[in-house]
Design a protein around this motif. Structure first.
Motif, short mmCIF file in Angstrom:
data_model
loop_
_atom_site.label_atom_id
_atom_site.label_comp_id
_atom_site.label_asym_id
_atom_site.label_seq_id
_atom_site.Cartn_x
_atom_site.Cartn_y
_atom_site.Cartn_z
N ASP A 111 -1.24 -3.59 5.90
CA ASP A 111 -2.47 -2.76 5.07
C ASP A 111 -3.69 -3.54 5.09
OD1 ASP A 111 -2.49 -4.31 2.81
OD2 ASP A 111 -0.57 -3.37 1.86
N ARG A 112 -4.52 -2.61 4.38
CA ARG A 112 -6.02 -3.15 4.37
C ARG A 112 -6.13 -4.20 3.44
NH1 ARG A 112 -9.35 -2.95 8.31
NH2 ARG A 112 -9.03 -0.52 8.47
N ARG A 113 -5.48 -4.31 2.37
CA ARG A 113 -5.62 -5.61 1.55
C ARG A 113 -5.18 -6.78 2.28
NH1 ARG A 113 -2.71 -7.94 -2.56
NH2 ARG A 113 -4.01 -8.67 -4.12
N ARG A 156 -47.33 -5.97 2.86
CA ARG A 156 -46.28 -5.28 1.80
C ARG A 156 -46.66 -3.72 1.94
NH1 ARG A 156 -44.40 -6.01 -4.26
NH2 ARG A 156 -44.22 -3.93 -4.82
N GLU A 173 8.49 -2.89 -0.73
CA GLU A 173 7.47 -3.30 -1.52
C GLU A 173 7.88 -3.16 -2.90
OE1 GLU A 173 3.49 -1.43 -1.39
OE2 GLU A 173 3.42 -1.75 0.97
N ASP A 174 8.72 -2.24 -3.19
CA ASP A 174 9.64 -2.25 -4.52
C ASP A 174 10.17 -3.68 -4.72
OD1 ASP A 174 8.63 0.23 -5.33
OD2 ASP A 174 10.60 1.17 -4.70
N ALA A 176 9.17 1.18 3.95
CA ALA A 176 8.17 0.21 3.33
C ALA A 176 8.00 0.24 1.99
CB ALA A 176 6.86 0.56 4.02
N ALA A 177 8.30 1.57 1.49
CA ALA A 177 8.03 1.94 0.07
C ALA A 177 8.98 0.81 -0.73
CB ALA A 177 7.96 2.97 -0.30
N PHE A 221 -2.20 -0.15 -4.90
CA PHE A 221 -2.28 -1.65 -4.99
C PHE A 221 -1.38 -2.00 -6.10
CE2 PHE A 221 -6.76 -1.43 -3.54
CZ PHE A 221 -6.56 -2.50 -2.82
N ARG A 222 -0.43 -1.09 -6.61
CA ARG A 222 0.68 -1.23 -7.47
C ARG A 222 0.02 -1.86 -8.77
NH1 ARG A 222 6.21 -0.95 -5.39
NH2 ARG A 222 5.90 0.30 -3.51
N THR A 254 -35.93 -2.37 -12.22
CA THR A 254 -36.30 -1.52 -10.74
C THR A 254 -35.95 -0.29 -10.59
OG1 THR A 254 -36.24 -3.70 -10.11
CG2 THR A 254 -36.34 -1.81 -8.31
N MET A 303 0.86 -0.93 0.02
CA MET A 303 0.12 -0.05 0.06
C MET A 303 0.75 1.21 0.00
SD MET A 303 -3.63 -0.39 0.07
CE MET A 303 -4.59 -1.68 0.41
N LYS A 304 2.12 1.03 -0.23
CA LYS A 304 3.14 2.22 -0.73
C LYS A 304 3.20 2.42 -2.03
CE LYS A 304 3.86 2.63 3.78
NZ LYS A 304 2.59 2.38 4.17
N LEU A 341 -32.66 -5.74 -11.47
CA LEU A 341 -32.33 -4.41 -10.88
C LEU A 341 -32.27 -3.27 -11.80
CD1 LEU A 341 -31.66 -4.36 -7.83
CD2 LEU A 341 -29.37 -4.21 -8.27
N ALA A 378 -37.54 -6.18 -4.76
CA ALA A 378 -36.93 -5.88 -6.11
C ALA A 378 -35.73 -5.79 -6.04
CB ALA A 378 -37.54 -4.76 -6.55
N THR A 379 -35.10 -5.34 -4.84
CA THR A 379 -33.47 -5.27 -4.79
C THR A 379 -32.96 -6.31 -4.05
OG1 THR A 379 -33.68 -3.76 -2.89
CG2 THR A 379 -33.70 -2.50 -5.15
N GLY A 380 -33.47 -6.76 -3.01
CA GLY A 380 -33.10 -7.67 -1.90
C GLY A 380 -32.69 -7.08 -0.61
N HIS A 381 -32.79 -5.85 -0.75
CA HIS A 381 -32.35 -4.95 0.47
C HIS A 381 -33.11 -5.08 1.80
CE1 HIS A 381 -30.19 -1.88 2.56
NE2 HIS A 381 -31.16 -1.27 2.93
N PHE A 389 -28.96 1.68 -6.60
CA PHE A 389 -28.95 0.57 -5.47
C PHE A 389 -27.52 0.22 -5.44
CE2 PHE A 389 -29.07 -3.75 -3.67
CZ PHE A 389 -29.69 -3.42 -2.63
N TYR A 421 -29.88 -10.70 -11.88
CA TYR A 421 -30.24 -9.84 -10.79
C TYR A 421 -29.83 -8.54 -11.23
CZ TYR A 421 -29.44 -7.70 -6.38
OH TYR A 421 -29.62 -6.79 -5.04
N ARG A 475 -38.21 3.10 -10.70
CA ARG A 475 -38.28 3.99 -9.34
C ARG A 475 -37.77 5.40 -9.89
NH1 ARG A 475 -36.20 -0.28 -4.53
NH2 ARG A 475 -38.14 -1.70 -4.86
N ASP A 503 -37.16 -5.03 0.67
CA ASP A 503 -37.42 -4.73 -0.72
C ASP A 503 -37.20 -5.94 -1.68
OD1 ASP A 503 -37.50 -3.56 -3.23
OD2 ASP A 503 -36.20 -1.95 -2.53
#
Lengths: 288, 627
Positions: B276-278, B445, B121-122, B117-118, A42-43, A273, A1-2, A270, B619-622, A185, A266, A277, B617
Motif C-alpha cells: 500500500d502507499r503508506r 525582481r 490487516e485485522d 487482505a482485510a 489507515f485504521r 503574506t 489500507m483495507k 506566510l 515571501a513564500t519560498g516558492h 500557499f 515561516y 496578497r 517568490d
C-alpha cells in the motif's frame, strides 16, 4: 489500507439517518468520504457503522432566499463551483473552491463533510468565518442554527453534538460592490495550504474601507478571524502602506506552531503574506 | 528500404493498452485461490524486540499463517549487494525480516497470510509486539556521535568510506584560489503510480516456484532468491508484467521478495502481496541524502587545479542491494565533464535509523553535480569571471580524450571518458534557452519574483555490462518474435526495441512481437538499470538479427537453388538472382532461433548541459521554473 469491518446503512430520509447515529455512538456519518475513508484505511478510526447520507433527498440543494445563499450539506464541491447561483451571489466561495484539493476530490467531497471534518486548512471554513455564515444542524433534538464563530472548536473538532448532522450552510449573498480576495500557499497545488487568507470589505462614498472581514487558514489549529488587521484597515483608504500594515499585524496575530512542514516563524510570515496578497487582489493594487 | 524507424517520432505502441486501462499489472493477475499477505512493520526507528506474540492473531478466523524470523529459522537470510559488492559490507546487509532488533520505521517484523487482505490487516492489530526503544540515529552528526550503534558489533555507525583519487590533491597550490562551502541534498524517494507487488505460486510436485511482479533485474533477483531458498535457479520463474514506474526503486530485491515466495512454499498455497502507499513510503528505497564540505582550487586565470573534501551519505538502516552506487558516484563523478587533474574526495557512508536507500534517477550524480556546479558559480564570482567562460575553459575537449577520471576504492576499477564534445552541448543549451537574452533578468525582481538564470554541465553513465541477451524466432505466420533481457519499467521499451528490430530485419513493426523481462524467455538476461536497456538490449537484438538474416539467407538459398549470399532479402521476402521469390513464412521451419548477445566491459558516459530560468517568490519560498 483495507477498511476495518463495519455495518453500512444508506437511509433515504434525514430522520432515519439521525436515529441510526443516535442509537449507536460508534456509528459515523459518511458524506463524500474524502477524509473519512482514508482515516479508516489507515485504521485511525473503526466505526461500527457508516451511515451514508447520499440517498437522502434534497440534501444537496443550492438555493437563494431572502438574500441568503443556502447550500445543502451533500452538495459536492464541483456542483457548488458550477452553480449559477453561487457564481452570481458568492464569487468568493467559487474562487476558494478552485483551491480545494484536486478535480477528483471535488467531484466527491461535500460542503457538509468539510465543515464537520473541521480541518484547520480547509478553505471553506475560512470563507464561512469571513462571511458570517450560519451552519444549520439537525440532531435528535431537532434543528438548530449555529453561528460559524461558535462552530469550530479546534483541529477536527466542532460544536456538533453526537448524532447531530450538518444539513446546510447559509451565507449572506455578497453585495455586488463588495471587494474581496482569496490567497493561499501550498507547496503543490491541491495540497493542504500552509497558510491562506480570505478578505472582504466595502468602500464608503469617500473611498474608505468599511466593515473589513479577514480570516486566516492553515497556520493555526482552526480557521481564525483576524481582527487586528481588520482594525488597521477600518476607515482607511486602500494604499500599499495600509495593506502592508494590516499584513504585519496579521503576522503578529497568527498563532502558529512548528511542524514538519515549516517553522512557526515561516507560517506566521506566510499568513501575513497571504493577507497582503488577498487584500491587494481585493483592492486591485499590484504588489511590487 | 524505407527510412529507418529509429529516430522517427512514432507513437508508443504500449500506450493504447496502458491508457485504456487494458494493461496487466501485478494486482491485475487473476488469482482467486491466492492468499493475501500483509506485513507488520516496526513502528519505532530503533529498538529491541522484547515480545512478539502472534497467538491471538493466529486464532482470528481467516488467518492461515503468521510468519516471523522464527518460522524462517534464525539467522534469517540477508539481501546481498547486487552491484559493487564488498566483503566488508556484508555485516550491514538487510535481513529479510527483523530478528531481535528493528532499525527503521517500516522494517518487517511479521507477515500475516490470510484469506483476505482485510482479515490479515485485522490480525495485525492482534499481534502483541513490544519493543524496548533505543536512541534513534537520524542525522549524519548523530551517527558520527554514536549515542547508539545500529550494529553494536561493528563499534561504529560508519559503514564504509569510499575514496576517489586522481593525481595529488594534498599538495600545496601556491598562489591558487580556494573556493569552499558546505552543501546538502535532501532525502528523496520514488513514488511510482503502481506500488510494488508480488504473486508467488509453489508447485510442490515439480518443486517449482513462479513469482509474478519481477521488474528491472529479474535474473539477479532469481539468483538471490534461489540461494536464500536453497533452490536451483532454474526452479524459479520470475515473470515481469506491466510495471507502473521504476525510477531505480522498483525491482530491486527487498525483504518482501523473499517473504512472499517463502510463504507460498511454506504454505503450499499461492500468496499475493500488494504494497500500500503508506508502506511504499516507509519501505521502498529512499535516496539522495548527502552533505558535503568541498574545496575547489583554481589558478587565478580560472583553471581548476584540484578538488578536495568530504561528503557524507545518510544511508539509512542497511546496505541494500544497490545502495553502494550513490556514495561511490558522489565521490567519483564530482569532476563531471571538467578537467580536474588532482582529486581527493572521501565519502563517509553512515548508518542511520531511516529507511534504507538505493539508486534513484542518476544516483550520486544529481548530488555531486549540484555541489560542483554551485562551486563553479562561487568560483566565477570570486574570480570575477563569466560563469560560462569559466566552465568552457575547464571542459575536457575531444582532443584530450580518453581522459581518466578519479579511481574509487573499492572495488577499484580505472575509468575514463572516451569520447564527446562537451562544449558543443553547452553551446547548444545556451542557444536553446536564449542565454544572452536572459542575462539582464538575473537578480531582477519582477512581479514579486526574483529572477535567476543558471547553467550546469554533466556526464551520465550508461550501458552497464556485463552483457545483454536476445533471441529472435521466425514463425510460420511470418511474424518474428523478439525475446530480450531488457525489462520494461514504463520507459517505452517495447516501442524503441521494436524500432530497432524492425530496422535490423527490414520488416514493418507490425510483423514483430516483443517479449521482455521474464526469466522464462531467455536462460540469462540482465535487465533495465544504469541507462542500459536500449543500448544493451537493442545491440543484443541487432546481433541476433544478423544471425537470423544469415539463417534466412541459408534456408532461402536451399529453397531457391542459389548461394546464401546471392539471396536478396526484402520485407518478409527472399529473392534469388533470377527473380524467384519465397516468403519468410514458408522458410520458418528451416530457420532456427537466432540468439544474440552484446558484451560491454567498460563504462561509457553520455553528457549534456542544463540551463534554467527561475523565479523565486521570496515571501513564500516558492520557486517557479520559467524555462
Amino acid at each position: 489500507m483495507k477498511l476495518p469491518d463495519f455495518t453500512y446503512a444508506a437511509p433515504t430520509d434525514l430522520r432515519g439517518a439521525i436515529s441510526l447515529l443516535a442509537a449507536d455512538p460508534a456509528a459515523r456519518a459518511l458524506a463524500g468520504g474524502q477524509s473519512l475513508i482514508p482515516v479508516l484505511a489507515f485504521r485511525l478510526g473503526a466505526p461500527s457503522m457508516l451511515v451514508d447520507l447520499s440517498n437522502i433527498a434534497d440534501l444537496d440543494k443550492i438555493e437563494v432566499n431572502n438574500a441568503r445563499l443556502r447550500i445543502g450539506a451533500m452538495a459536492r464541491w464541483a456542483a457548488v463551483a458550477e452553480s449559477p447561483l453561487v457564481h452570481t451571489h458568492h464569487p468568493l466561495l467559487r474562487a476558494a473552491i478552485s483551491h480545494v484539493a484536486h478535480y477528483q476530490v471535488r467531484n466527491r467531497g461535500t460542503i457538509g463533510g468539510s465543515l464537520a471534518h473541521a480541518d484547520p486548512a480547509a478553505e471553506l471554513a475560512a470563507v464561512a468565518l469571513a462571511c458570517d455564515a450560519t451552519i444549520i444542524a439537525q440532531g435528535p433534538q431537532g434543528q438548530r442554527r449555529i453561528a460559524v464563530a461558535d462552530f469550530f472548536c479546534g483541529a477536527l473538532t466542532t460544536a456538533l453534538t453526537p448524532a447531530e448532522l450538518v444539513i446546510a450552510l447559509e451565507l449572506p449573498c455578497m453585495p455586488t460592490d463588495l471587494r474581496w480576495g482569496f490567497a493561499e500557499f501550498a507547496r503543490r497545488r491541491g495540497d493542504f495550504a500552509l497558510a491562506g487568507a480570505v478578505v472582504h470589505f466595502s468602500l464608503d462614498a469617500a473611498g474608505a474601507i468599511i466593515n473589513p472581514h479577514i480570516a486566516g487558514i492553515g497556520a493555526s489549529d482552526r480557521p481564525r478571524r483576524l481582527t487586528a488587521p481588520e482594525t488597521v484597515l477600518a476607515g482607511q483608504a486602500p494604499s500599499l502602506a495600509i495593506l502592508r500594515a494590516a499584513a504585519d499585524v496579521a503576522t503578529a496575530e497568527t498563532d502558529a506552531a512548528d511542524d514538519l512542514h515549516g517553522s512557526a516563524a515561516y507560517r506566521r510570515s506566510l499568513a501575513g503574506t497571504m493577507v497582503l496578497r488577498a487584500l491587494a487582489d481585493a483592492c486591485a493594487i499590484t504588489l511590487p | 528500404m524505407n527510412a529507418p524507424l529509429v529516430g522517427q517520432p512514432i507513437e508508443r505502441i504500449e500506450d493504447l493498452r496502458l491508457l485504456r486501462g487494458a494493461g496487466c499489472f501485478t494486482d491485475d493477475i487473476a488469482a482467486p485461490d491466492a492468499l493475501a499477505a500483509v506485513i507488520l512493520r516496526s513502528p519505532l526507528a530503533h529498538g529491541l524486540i522484547t515480545r512478539l506474540d502472534t497467538e491471538a492473531a493466529q486464532k482470528l478466523p481467516g488467518v492461515v499463517s503468521i510468519i516471523t524470523a522464527r518460522t524462517i529459522g534464525m539467522p534469517v537470510p540477508t539481501i546481498p549487494l547486487r552491484l559493487a559488492p564488498l566483503a566488508e559490507l556484508v555485516p550491514y546487509e538487510q535481513p529479510v525480516i527483523a530478528q531481535d532488533r528493528v532499525r527503521y520505521v517500516g522494517e518487517p517484523i511479521a507477515m500475516v497470510v490470510a484469506t483476505s487482505a482485510a482479515i490479515a490487516e485485522d490480525a495485525l492489530d492482534l499481534i502483541e509486539l513490544e519493543i524496548a526503544p533505543l536512541p534513534a540515529i537520524v542525522t549524519n552528526d548523530d551517527a558520527a556521535a554514536a549515542a547508539a550503534l545500529l550494529f553494536p558489533d561493528s563499534g561504529s555507525n560508519l559503514c564504509i568510506t569510499y575514496t576517489a583519487r586522481l593525481g595529488d590533491a594534498a599538495q600545496e597550490f601556491p598562489g591558487a584560489i580556494i573556493v569552499e562551502d558546505d552543501f546538502s541534498t535532501q532525502r528523496h524517494t520514488a513514488a511510482t503510480m503502481e506500488t510494488r507487488g508480488l504473486l508467488a505460486r509453489w508447485d510442490a510436485a515439480r518443486g517449482h516456484l513462479t513469482v509474478h511482479g519481477a521488474a528491472k533485474a529479474p535474473w539477479a533477483g532469481r539468483r538471490m532468491l534461489a540461494r536464500q531458498l536453497g533452490l536451483d535457479e532454474f526452479s524459479i520463474d520470475m515473470i515481469a508484467v506491466d510495471v507502473g514506474g521504476g525510477f531505480g526503486m522498483r525491482g530491486e530485491f527487498y525483504p518482501e521478495d523473499f517473504l512472499v515466495p517463502f510463504a507460498a512454499r511454506h504454505l503450499d498455497r499461492p500468496v499475493k502481496w500488494i504494497e500500500d502507499r503508506r508502506e511504499h513510503l516507509l519501505s521502498a528505497n529512499h535516496a539522495r541524502e548527502f552533505d558535503a564540505h568541498l574545496q575547489l582550487i583554481l589558478s587565478p586565470a580560472g583553471d581548476i587545479l584540484a578538488v578536495r573534501g568530504r561528503a557524507r551519505c545518510n544511508l539509512g538502516a542497511y546496505m541494500r542491494a544497490n545502495a553502494s552506487i550513490a556514495p561511490r558516484n558522489v565521490a567519483q563523478f564530482f569532476s563531471g565533464p571538467y578537467r580536474i587533474p588532482n582529486i581527493a574526495i572521501d565519502t563517509d557512508v553512515f548508518l542511520t535509523n531511516k529507511t534504507p536507500t538505493g539508486t534513484y534517477r542518476g544516483p550520486g550524480r544529481f548530488e555531486t553535480d549540484f555541489f560542483r556546479e554551485r562551486l563553479l558559480d562561487l568560483a566565477a564570482e570570486r574570480l570575477g569571471m563569466d560563469r560560462v567562460v569559466l566552465r568552457r575553459r575547464n571542459l575536457i575537449t575531444s582532443a584530450q580524450m580518453p581522459h581518466p577520471i578519479a579511481t574509487v576504492s573499492a572495488p577499484v576499477k580505472a575509468e575514463e571518458l572516451d569520447s564527446g564534445d562537451y562544449a558543443e552541448t553547452l553551446d547548444r543549451c545556451l542557444g536553446a534557452i536564449g542565454w544572452d537574452r536572459l542575462q539582464p533578468l538575473r537578480g531582477q525582481r519582477i512581479n514579486g519574483r526574483h529572477h535567476g538564470v543558471a547553467v550546469g554541465c554533466f556526464i551520465e553513465g550508461g550501458a552497464a555490462g556485463p552483457s545483454e541477451h536476445a533471441r529472435l524466432e521466425l514463425g510460420a505466420d511470418g511474424m518474428v518474435d523478439v525475446f530480450v533481457g531488457s525489462s520494461m519499467v514504463g520507459q517505452g521499451l517495447e516501442t524503441v526495441l521494436l524500432q530497432i528490430s524492425a530496422d535490423a530485419l527490414g520488416l514493418p513493426m507490425e510483423r514483430l512481437r516483443i517479449f521482455h523481462g521474464s526469466t522464462t524467455y531467455l536462460r540469462i538476461g540482465f535487465g533495465s538499470f544504469h541507462s542500459r536497456s536500449t543500448v544493451m538490449g537493442g545491440t543484443a537484438i541487432l546481433n541476433a538479427a544478423t544471425t537470423l538474416k544469415e539463417a534466412i539467407r541459408a534456408a532461402a538459398g536451399r529453397r531457391l537453388n542459389c548461394a546464401p549470399d546471392e539471396v536478396l532479402l526484402g520485407a518478409g521476402t527472399a529473392t534469388n538472382p533470377s527473380g524467384a521469390i519465397v516468403n519468410w513464412a514458408e522458410l520458418a521451419a528451416d530457420v532456427p532461433a537466432a540468439p544474440g548477445q552484446f558484451d560491454n566491459h567498460t563504462h561509457t558516459y553520455a553528457y549534456g548541459a542544463h540551463a534554467a530560468h527561475v523565479g523565486v517568490d521570496i515571501a513564500t519560498g516558492h520557486v517557479e521554473i520559467f524555462d
